[in-house]
Design a protein around this motif. Structure first.
Motif, mmCIF file in Angstrom:
data_model
loop_
_atom_site.group_PDB
_atom_site.id
_atom_site.type_symbol
_atom_site.label_atom_id
_atom_site.label_comp_id
_atom_site.label_asym_id
_atom_site.label_seq_id
_atom_site.Cartn_x
_atom_site.Cartn_y
_atom_site.Cartn_z
ATOM 1 N N LEU A 127 -98.044 -48.951 36.015
ATOM 2 C CA LEU A 127 -97.710 -48.148 34.662
ATOM 3 C C LEU A 127 -97.520 -46.585 34.598
ATOM 4 N N GLU A 128 -96.394 -46.371 34.313
ATOM 5 C CA GLU A 128 -96.422 -45.053 34.308
ATOM 6 C C GLU A 128 -96.091 -44.558 32.753
ATOM 7 N N LEU A 129 -97.089 -43.823 32.162
ATOM 8 C CA LEU A 129 -97.106 -43.342 30.456
ATOM 9 C C LEU A 129 -96.643 -42.281 30.574
ATOM 10 N N GLY A 130 -95.824 -41.913 29.576
ATOM 11 C CA GLY A 130 -94.436 -40.813 29.322
ATOM 12 C C GLY A 130 -93.783 -41.000 30.077
ATOM 13 N N GLY B 60 -93.014 -48.248 32.348
ATOM 14 C CA GLY B 60 -92.997 -47.056 31.962
ATOM 15 C C GLY B 60 -93.125 -47.638 30.032
ATOM 16 N N VAL B 61 -93.850 -46.450 29.506
ATOM 17 C CA VAL B 61 -93.928 -46.121 28.207
ATOM 18 C C VAL B 61 -93.560 -44.998 27.993
ATOM 19 N N GLU B 62 -92.256 -44.527 26.569
ATOM 20 C CA GLU B 62 -92.380 -44.408 26.014
ATOM 21 C C GLU B 62 -91.387 -43.475 24.741
ATOM 22 N N LEU B 63 -92.424 -42.231 24.432
ATOM 23 C CA LEU B 63 -91.995 -42.013 23.460
ATOM 24 C C LEU B 63 -91.055 -42.142 22.735
#
Length: 260
Positions: free
Chosen positions: A50-53, A74-77
């Protein structure tokens, strides 16, 4: 060029052309830092990452290009970056699940999962001095402006026992990262990245292990460039760094001391 996502983009090669990454022409643009982060991750085929941002996915896909068979998330705002990350996964033939979300308020589907590796290249922003980051638009939004300790806490919560959290950040923010690591992770290792022999480190790679019990370890600085100054046109990376940037080679912390 302009992608079909209606965002003005450039098409940039990474890992000697193995990856083609679309990223916005303005605002935050990935350079070598996410490549170094990806190269340092001790991932094995079949593991979940998991990649944050995650931005446009540069670190995530550099890791996927080096280690086959990973499950990538991945998580992206910012929606425009998340959309580009999905497009970059498609055009590079990688399966990746990209979630539009604030890392401080992850959706239930992610809160219910655990991962072998959580990685992050948080925005280079000093909340105490208020100095803005050159990363530009990615600084907007609550999730992207979180203290580094909160990034570490979120990462630790999403790790399964024995999993690793890895970050790259500017050296002046190492104390903040270490404070967060000591509260949530063990077996912490730090690898400073120095531009040349005789110069202070500018960046740092740091990782910790959930439930780890090994003593803190500070590695000798990894030198990025040959010589004490830039003396000719073109890059002058050390052989190891050239392998990482051009060939997608791994960057184990221990190997860095023998080949850097």
């Amino acid at each position: 060029m302009t992608s079909n996502l209606k965002t003005e983009t450039t098409d940039n090669a990474f890992l000697g052309g193995r990856l083609q990454i679309l990223q916005p022409a303005q605002g935050y643009r990935a350079g070598v830092d996410p490549v170094f982060l990806a190269a340092s991750i001790p991932a094995r085929p079949g593991q979940e990452v998991l990649e944050l941002g995650c931005g446009v996915g540069t670190a995530l896909f550099c890791l996927g290009a080096r280690v086959a068979g990973l499950e990538l998330h991945g998580v992206e705002l910012q929606p425009e970056y998340a959309a580009l990350a999905r497009e970059n996964a498609r055009r590079n033939g990688m399966a990746a699940e990209i979630t539009d979300a604030d890392i401080s308020c992850l959706p239930p589907a992610l809160r219910g999962r655990s991962f072998d590796h959580v990685i992050a290249n948080p925005p280079y922003f000093d909340r105490d001095t208020g100095h803005a980051s050159p990363d530009g638009p990615r600084e907007t939004g609550r999730g992207e402006a979180l203290p580094l300790g909160d990034w570490v806490q979120v990462a630790a919560k999403r790790l399964r026992p024995g999993g690793h959290a890895s970050f790259i950040q500017r050296i002046e923010r190492l104390p903040e990262l270490l404070q967060g690591m000591s509260a949530h992770l063990g077996s912490v290792e730090v690898l400073p990245l120095a531009p040349r022999v005789g110069r202070g480190a500018k960046l740092v790679l740091i990782r910790g292990r959930k439930g780890g019990g090994a003593a803190f370890r500070l590695h000798a600085p990894l030198i990025l460039h040959r010589g004490t100054r830039h003396e000719r046109d073109g890059d002058d990376y050390t052989p190891l760094i050239s392998k990482v940037l051009r060939n997608g080679a791994a960057l184990p912390f221990e190997q860095a001391q023998t080949e850097g």
